[in-house]
Scaffold this active site. Structure first.
Site, PDB file in Angstrom:
ATOM      1  N   ASP A 103       0.839  -1.206   0.000  1.00 15.50           N
ATOM      2  CA  ASP A 103       0.000   0.000   0.000  1.00 15.50           C
ATOM      3  C   ASP A 103       0.869   1.248   0.000  1.00 15.50           C
ATOM      4  O   ASP A 103       2.034   1.199   0.395  1.00 15.50           O
ATOM      5  CB  ASP A 103      -0.878   0.042   1.257  1.00 15.50           C
ATOM      6  CG  ASP A 103      -1.818  -1.141   1.323  1.00 15.50           C
ATOM      7  OD1 ASP A 103      -2.150  -1.693   0.262  1.00 15.50           O
ATOM      8  OD2 ASP A 103      -2.212  -1.514   2.448  1.00 15.50           O
TER       9      ASP A 103
HETATM   10  N1  URA Z   1      -0.952  -5.964   3.966  1.00 10.77           N
HETATM   11  C1  URA Z   1      -1.514  -4.739   3.951  1.00 10.77           C
HETATM   12  O1  URA Z   1      -2.549  -4.505   4.546  1.00 10.77           O
HETATM   13  N2  URA Z   1      -0.888  -3.771   3.270  1.00 10.77           N
HETATM   14  C2  URA Z   1       0.302  -3.962   2.639  1.00 10.77           C
HETATM   15  O2  URA Z   1       0.827  -3.024   2.050  1.00 10.77           O
HETATM   16  C3  URA Z   1       0.861  -5.245   2.670  1.00 10.77           C
HETATM   17  C4  URA Z   1       0.210  -6.231   3.343  1.00 10.77           C
END
Ligand code: URA
Length: 237
Positions: A103
């Protein structure tokens, strides 16, 4: 696109001069047509090149990189909103793509490569690649919830995922745990904690397939060593 003689040399067949000789002598066919011009431009990804009746497979030199992803950049290659991209941190001529996604606000270990097969396999649940995250929570985690994460939590319709949790910091102000997962569903870690009633304040991936940041500051990257690439390939063979 590249010159035919360069293609044959790069494919590791013979030295450039020998390749030229074979082309001049009519031993080389491109898409079924005999070619005697070594400078002919060919598309190494599409055109079929045959020498001595054998199809030549172009050996592409793959790159494998580890980046410590900073916050505020996206793992997609094109962003219609013009946000900063992880590939903007990597100033090399090859076009690399991230293995899986993180993310925009997640930091930490991200591999990038132009080796489509390795990338595909590392992202496939079948190989159960280890991903370890340090997760900052808004409150103290209970023993019961650690057990629930171990047994599996439903984060969506028919989406049950598992994680093994260790407590890293459990003071009155900071609640940090590490979680190891083997799957990479969208926003998986955040959703795992959210369904149990926790907010994720920070998310940092500290390990992916055994690769760790090891001194890389946010935004810094390095090539994986040959040993590291071999170890990745062993995991997915
Ligand atoms: N899980 C998440 O919620 N976000 C990420 O970026 C990676 C794994």
């Amino acid at each position: 696109m590249m010159r035919l003689n360069k293609f044959l040399t790069k494919a590791g067949m013979f030295a450039r001069r020998k390749c030229d000789q074979y082309i001049f002598s009519g031993f080389v066919y491109v898409n079924g047509k005999r070619i005697t011009n070594p400078g002919l431009k060919i598309d190494e990804n599409k055109d079929e090149v045959v020498l001595f009746n054998k199809k030549i497979v172009f050996k592409k030199k793959y790159k494998y990189i580890i980046l410590n992803k900073p916050k505020d950049c996206v793992t997609t290659l094109d962003d219609e909103r013009g946000r900063k991209k992880v590939v903007d941190y990597i100033d090399i001529k090859e076009r690399l793509f991230p293995v899986g996604r993180l993310d925009i606000d997640t930091t930490g270990v991200l591999l990038l490569t132009n080796d489509g097969e390795v990338s595909y396999r590392l992202s496939h649940p079948k190989y159960e690649i280890n991903k370890v995250y340090n997760v900052s929570l808004d409150k103290k985690i209970s023993r019961g919830d650690i057990e629930k994460l171990k047994k599996g939590v439903e984060i969506g319709k028919d989406e049950v995922v598992y994680g093994s949790v260790k407590i890293i910091e459990n003071s009155s102000k900071k609640y940090v745990v590490s979680i190891t997962v083997h799957t990479g569903r969208k926003r998986q870690v955040k959703r795992m904690f959210n369904v149990l009633g926790y907010s994720v304040l920070e998310l940092d991936r500290v390990e992916f397939a055994g690769m760790v940041k090891d001194g890389l500051k946010p935004g810094e990257w390095r090539n994986l060593t040959k040993e590291e690439v071999d170890s990745l390939k062993n995991m997915i063979n």
